[in-house]
Design an enzyme around this catalytic site. Structure first.
Site, PDB file in Angstrom:
ATOM      1  N   GLU A 335      11.790 -39.593 -16.303  1.00  0.00           N
ATOM      2  CA  GLU A 335      11.032 -40.833 -16.435  1.00  0.00           C
ATOM      3  C   GLU A 335      11.727 -41.998 -15.742  1.00  0.00           C
ATOM      4  O   GLU A 335      11.082 -42.838 -15.109  1.00  0.00           O
ATOM      5  CB  GLU A 335      10.802 -41.162 -17.911  1.00  0.00           C
ATOM      6  CG  GLU A 335       9.951 -40.155 -18.665  1.00  0.00           C
ATOM      7  CD  GLU A 335       8.476 -40.232 -18.295  1.00  0.00           C
ATOM      8  OE1 GLU A 335       8.101 -41.101 -17.495  1.00  0.00           O
ATOM      9  OE2 GLU A 335       7.698 -39.405 -18.813  1.00  0.00           O
ATOM     10  N   ARG A 339       9.734 -43.833 -12.542  1.00  0.00           N
ATOM     11  CA  ARG A 339       9.280 -45.201 -12.797  1.00  0.00           C
ATOM     12  C   ARG A 339      10.212 -46.233 -12.167  1.00  0.00           C
ATOM     13  O   ARG A 339       9.748 -47.155 -11.487  1.00  0.00           O
ATOM     14  CB  ARG A 339       9.163 -45.454 -14.306  1.00  0.00           C
ATOM     15  CG  ARG A 339       8.223 -44.506 -15.013  1.00  0.00           C
ATOM     16  CD  ARG A 339       7.906 -44.978 -16.415  1.00  0.00           C
ATOM     17  NE  ARG A 339       7.321 -43.905 -17.219  1.00  0.00           N
ATOM     18  CZ  ARG A 339       6.558 -44.094 -18.290  1.00  0.00           C
ATOM     19  NH1 ARG A 339       6.291 -45.317 -18.704  1.00  0.00           N
ATOM     20  NH2 ARG A 339       6.074 -43.075 -18.982  1.00  0.00           N
ATOM     21  N   ASP A 491       3.360 -29.591 -14.251  1.00  0.00           N
ATOM     22  CA  ASP A 491       2.487 -30.283 -13.297  1.00  0.00           C
ATOM     23  C   ASP A 491       3.137 -30.821 -12.028  1.00  0.00           C
ATOM     24  O   ASP A 491       2.869 -30.363 -10.918  1.00  0.00           O
ATOM     25  CB  ASP A 491       1.735 -31.406 -14.020  1.00  0.00           C
ATOM     26  CG  ASP A 491       2.643 -32.314 -14.848  1.00  0.00           C
ATOM     27  OD1 ASP A 491       3.880 -32.178 -14.777  1.00  0.00           O
ATOM     28  OD2 ASP A 491       2.101 -33.185 -15.566  1.00  0.00           O
ATOM     29  N   GLU A 625      -4.686 -39.575 -14.413  1.00  0.00           N
ATOM     30  CA  GLU A 625      -4.767 -38.398 -13.545  1.00  0.00           C
ATOM     31  C   GLU A 625      -6.176 -38.158 -12.988  1.00  0.00           C
ATOM     32  O   GLU A 625      -6.330 -37.769 -11.820  1.00  0.00           O
ATOM     33  CB  GLU A 625      -4.296 -37.154 -14.314  1.00  0.00           C
ATOM     34  CG  GLU A 625      -2.806 -37.127 -14.589  1.00  0.00           C
ATOM     35  CD  GLU A 625      -2.405 -38.003 -15.764  1.00  0.00           C
ATOM     36  OE1 GLU A 625      -1.217 -38.350 -15.888  1.00  0.00           O
ATOM     37  OE2 GLU A 625      -3.299 -38.348 -16.570  1.00  0.00           O
TER      38      GLU A 625
END
Length: 738
Positions: A335, A339, A491, A625
């Site tokens: 993360e 980000r 993913d 998404e």
């Protein structure tokens, strides 16, 4: 007794005195008048002078106003706002450098248009009968060229000394019927114009865009071409206003302003906002530490939208306050990378501001201790102060997660290129080699990998025949892989395989080969079609399909389509078909709910399709998404339905997620009046609103042949195709084609 002479002397004296008094009075009056006249003259001169100064000031004010209007006119020509006026005089500012290149390109386009107009000029030749006068007969020798230039009005009315212009002769001949023939050369084909959309007639404050000058040529993207020259790929304006849906895009921009304004009011410097409580959200993945996650995550969206003041506020906060030096917290490597590192790298590419490069390197250096494992596969968590690292306790026997350690390549590779430091690329290349060489069950990647052994993660196998009841949850290497997914836990690894190839200028063939191999295995083992024709990608557990699809997997519609558009091979048609099908299925999961927003996961069976069945699957947390796939499919196909679907989602967000103080997720999308979760996620600003804004923008804003989006929607430049790549001089060449 006095004589007469005695009386005469006083009389003379008195007369003299009186005369003197009279002379004095006359002199005084004269002097007074002179002074008054002088004062009047001076006063008039001053009035005249003041009047002239006032007139001059008024003229100067008019001149200044005219200059400002001229500058504003310049801004309007480039689709900029008045907030950009500060950069008009800064010739070295990146936006002005882009503007200069854009002006050169516009001049070239105008010249090409003029040449095209010349080429498309229609010439009509009219042959006249020979029964007219001498002038007409002379003109009929070779016909009349209607497109030729006509004489001036003075020539036409100069007493008949000159013959009538050809156009008048032709008109007169047509009226009198003295025409033998009319010849019309074949016209060159005209360029097709895009149909006008009434919604696009609106206006909005324009933004400054790091975009391309080519307008997003779909054919070029489909041919896999990344050869656009840097000079022709730069620009800051929308080069095709006809491709913009102004009102819709302006509405998304207003949503961004609303979200940012309330974050600033109630959670500035904190990570996220709780809109209903009007206070910071301390329960996020970054905890209560003042990392400004929303600022760093959303800043490039502000930049793209042209929200200059808000952008400056965020930039100033990063400059003055952002640091990990004194933060003692276990941060997610994944993360923090997507980000914070990703956000800083995008801002550096956009602006060239060294602040962002320094901050990106500072953050990445804090993550490096997590890579100190026997295999080079990083741990999930790292303490940025002590350097200690570990994995989540729930993650399959202390394993690392595929979607986390496999989603570092774009950021670390680009960081090496702009800093000249190869260690970041070396770290992610090591991960690549482990995953390339490891045996993959049926060509699939399980979601867990042990960073110490380099083996796929263990599972809790129930083996009643081998162990007593108390030992049935014993951790044991499973003969089959436990869990494969294109949704949660897997993913973005697959996403980064394709995008690493794109980012390299399509030179990293190793990444493309691994992508194709993985996608073909997923198509064979995990992609299915429902009885009613809905395409979905299912999770696979214990070698059995769950027939469940995560909202997170809705990005894969765009992923398959992008893979099809960037390389023509035997898989292209199938990739595009599946990409469109998955995107349609995700849209169905939205419109089958009362809120018109999609659940966290949805299932397929004989009884239901694209519907959540369990309570923990029915929430919506402002995820992007589905909109990401709308955006990619719109860019690649220009099918209007993707824009319409995006607008449906905007209306649903406004109806159900908007509050007076920001945007919240929903706890159950199947309720008519759903309860809000009181969290404005940072990715709502970074991804959701960015993809919706770009969906209604022209293709020249962040064209897909010049930019590749990381999994947090932070666009990174493509090497060799984008002049904003900003590679450091002397950067060492990448190993293994990466």
């Amino acid at each position: 007794m006095c004589s007469r002479k005695c009386f005469r002397m006083p009389t003379l004296v008195i007369c003299g005195v009186v005369l003197t008094i009279i002379l004095v009075c006359i002199t005084g009056i004269t002097l007074t008048n002179s002074i008054n006249i002088s004062n009047i003259v001076k006063l008039r001169e001053k009035v005249a002078s003041d009047s002239a100064a006032a007139n001059g000031g008024h003229q100067a004010a008019q001149t200044r106003a005219a200059l400002v209007e001229q500058q504003y006119s310049t801004l309007q020509q480039h689709h900029l706002s008045r907030s950009d006026m500060n950069y008009i005089q800064a010739a070295t500012h990146p936006k002005n450098l882009q503007r200069q290149l854009h002006m050169q390109q516009l001049q070239q386009q105008q010249q090409q248009q003029q040449q095209q107009q010349q080429a498309n000029k229609i010439v009509i030749e009219i042959g006249l009968n020979n029964n007219r006068g001498s002038n007409e007969s002379a003109a009929s020798g070779s016909g009349l060229n209607v497109a030729s230039s006509a004489p001036s009005s003075l020539d036409r009315y100069s007493g008949g000394q000159k013959s009538a212009p050809p156009i008048l002769q032709a008109a007169e001949a047509l009226m009198e019927g003295n025409v033998d023939s009319i010849s019309l050369p074949a016209a060159s084909p005209l360029m097709q114009q895009q149909p006008h959309n009434p919604e696009e007639s609106g206006e909005e404050g324009e933004s400054f865009h790091p975009g391309g000058g080519g307008g997003g040529d779909t054919n070029q993207q489909q041919n896999g071409s990344a050869s656009t020259t840097s000079a022709n790929s730069m620009g800051i304006a929308d080069h095709n206003p006809g491709g913009i849906q102004f009102e819709r895009r302006a509405h998304v921009k207003q949503m961004m302003e609303h979200a940012w304004r309330n974050y600033k009011l109630y959670a500035w410097g904190k990570n996220e906002l709780r809109p209903m409580s009007q206070r910071p959200h301390s329960g996020s993945i970054f905890g209560s530490h003042d990392l400004g996650a929303t600022i760093v995550d959303g800043l490039d969206t502000l930049y793209i939208m042209g929200l200059e003041q808000e952008y400056r506020e965020g930039r100033d906060w990063i400059d003055r306050r952002f640091s990990l030096d004194n933060i003692s917290a276990e941060l997610s490597v994944f993360e923090t990378n997507i980000r914070f590192v990703g956000g800083m790298l995008t801002l550096y590419a956009f602006t060239g501001d060294p602040l962002y490069k320094e901050k990106a390197q500072h953050i990445a250096d804090k993550l490096l201790p997590a890579f100190q494992t026997p295999t080079g596969i990083p741990y999930a968590l790292v303490n940025t102060k002590t350097g200690s690292a570990k994995n989540y306790g729930w993650a399959s026997g202390g394993s690392s997660i595929l979607s986390e350690f496999g989603t570092l390549h774009l950021e670390f590779a680009y960081l090496s290129d702009i800093t000249g430091n190869p260690q970041y690329r070396e770290r992610v290349q090591t991960i690549r080699q482990v995953l390339k060489e490891i045996e993959k069950p049926k060509g699939l990647y399980p979601n867990f990998l042990n960073p110490k052994t380099g083996k796929w993660g263990q599972c809790k196998c129930l083996l009643p025949n081998l162990f007593p009841p108390k030992s049935r949850n014993y951790l044991w290497p499973c003969p089959i892989a436990v869990h494969m997914s294109l949704g949660a836990l897997g993913d973005s690894y697959y996403e980064y395989l394709l995008k690493a190839w794109l980012q390299s200028g399509q030179t990293d063939e190793e990444a493309r080969e691994m992508y194709d191999e993985a996608m073909l295995a997923i198509l064979d083992k995990m992609v299915r079609t429902s009885p009613n024709g809905l395409t979905y990608v299912s999770d696979l557990k214990f070698d059995r399909l769950e027939h469940k699809m995560d909202h997170l997997a809705c990005f894969s519609g765009g992923l398959f389509a992008l893979g099809a558009a960037t390389r023509q091979n035997e898989h292209t048609t199938k990739y595009m078909e599946v990409g469109k099908g998955i995107t349609n299925t995700c849209h169905e999961s939205y419109i089958r709910t009362p809120t018109q927003l999609g659940p966290e996961a949805f299932r397929f069976s004989d009884a239901v399709e694209a519907r959540a069945l369990r309570s923990q699957e029915k929430y919506y947390i402002l995820r992007p998404e589905t909109f990401e796939s709308y955006f990619v499919l719109w860019r690649l196909t220009h099918d209007q339905k993707y824009r319409d679907w995006g607008w449906e989602a905007v209306l649903a967000l406004e109806k159900h997620c908007r509050t007076a103080y920001g945007y919240c997720g929903l706890r159950n999308v199947y309720q008519q009046q759903p309860q809000k979760d009181d969290v404005q996620q940072s990715f709502f600003l970074a991804e959701t609103l960015k993809y919706l804004y770009l969906l209604f923008s022209d293709d020249s804003v962040l064209p897909l042949d010049e930019w590749v989006f990381n999994t947090e929607a932070h666009p990174l430049p493509i090497k060799g195709a984008n002049a904003l790549y900003r590679q450091a001089p002397g950067t060492l060449p990448a190993s293994n084609g990466s």
